[in-house]
Motif scaffolding. Sequence first.
Motif, PDB file in Angstrom:
ATOM      1  N   VAL A   1     -41.484  20.909 -11.436  1.00 18.07           N
ATOM      2  CA  VAL A   1     -41.485  19.473 -11.696  1.00 18.07           C
ATOM      3  C   VAL A   1     -41.565  18.681 -10.390  1.00 18.07           C
ATOM      4  O   VAL A   1     -42.389  17.773 -10.237  1.00 18.07           O
ATOM      5  CB  VAL A   1     -40.209  19.053 -12.476  1.00 18.07           C
ATOM      6  N   LEU A   2     -40.719  19.047  -9.426  1.00 14.98           N
ATOM      7  CA  LEU A   2     -40.645  18.295  -8.168  1.00 14.98           C
ATOM      8  C   LEU A   2     -41.723  18.711  -7.166  1.00 14.98           C
ATOM      9  O   LEU A   2     -42.214  17.879  -6.398  1.00 14.98           O
ATOM     10  CB  LEU A   2     -39.259  18.477  -7.537  1.00 14.98           C
ATOM     11  N   GLY A   3     -42.092  19.987  -7.178  1.00 12.00           N
ATOM     12  CA  GLY A   3     -43.066  20.493  -6.200  1.00 12.00           C
ATOM     13  C   GLY A   3     -44.390  19.758  -6.190  1.00 12.00           C
ATOM     14  O   GLY A   3     -44.836  19.271  -5.140  1.00 12.00           O
ATOM     15  N   PRO A   4     -45.067  19.633  -7.346  1.00  6.68           N
ATOM     16  CA  PRO A   4     -46.362  18.944  -7.368  1.00  6.68           C
ATOM     17  C   PRO A   4     -46.287  17.483  -6.939  1.00  6.68           C
ATOM     18  O   PRO A   4     -47.286  16.909  -6.520  1.00  6.68           O
ATOM     19  CB  PRO A   4     -46.777  19.053  -8.849  1.00  6.68           C
TER      20      PRO A   4
END
Length: 230
Positions: free
Chosen positions: A129-132
């Motif tokens: 969720v946070l990576g992209p």
Amino acid sequence: MAIGKRLNKAREGVDREKLYPLADAIKMVKERAKAKFDETIEVAINLGVDPRHADQMVRGVVTLPNGTGRTLRVGVFARGAKADEAKAAGADIVGAEDLVEKVQNGTIDFDRCIATPDMMPLVGRLGKVLGPRGLMPNPKIGTVTMDVTGAVKGAKGGSVEFRVEKAGILQAGVGKASFSEEKLVENIKALADAVAKAKPAGSKGTYIQRVAVSSTMGPGVKVEPGTILG
């Protein structure tokens, strides 16, 4: 069509093949920032690296001397005393399991994410969720830290994360069109200095190859690379 006409007019007087000294380029970009909102001034730097190789990745964080002109919402994953510290430092949202669940459900109410080291086993679940979105906390850029106060104040005070993309291009917002030319020059030089210091050992040949500055709605102006350092 109106956008095309406006951009064509903004490009008048800009030699797209010429490399301008940084101060001249900033002046030209500011003069052409005619949108009804305060446009962000952005810099793009082509680096002589291949980020597909781990030893050529360039990333870091720099606190711009004159701030970014943006008000960032800062989220902190922390418990107990560190959670209280984050709130006192001005974090917009603080939590532990409750915040993890909120993010997993698709609610992300922050532009910068910080976590204490003990929270990373939980936060690690949010990688997809946070990576992209470029929000995953990382110790290399100071967003996984016990110095919650420093990290929150840095994010609120104008720190900018930078990371080279697949094509070897690094982009960052360095202020607003309403900033003075001097402040924008100072901010870009601070960013360039941080990028230069982050040069990986695996980089061969010319490191900073091409530079351009632009406003959100304006044309890009090429910059003489030697004028952005120091």
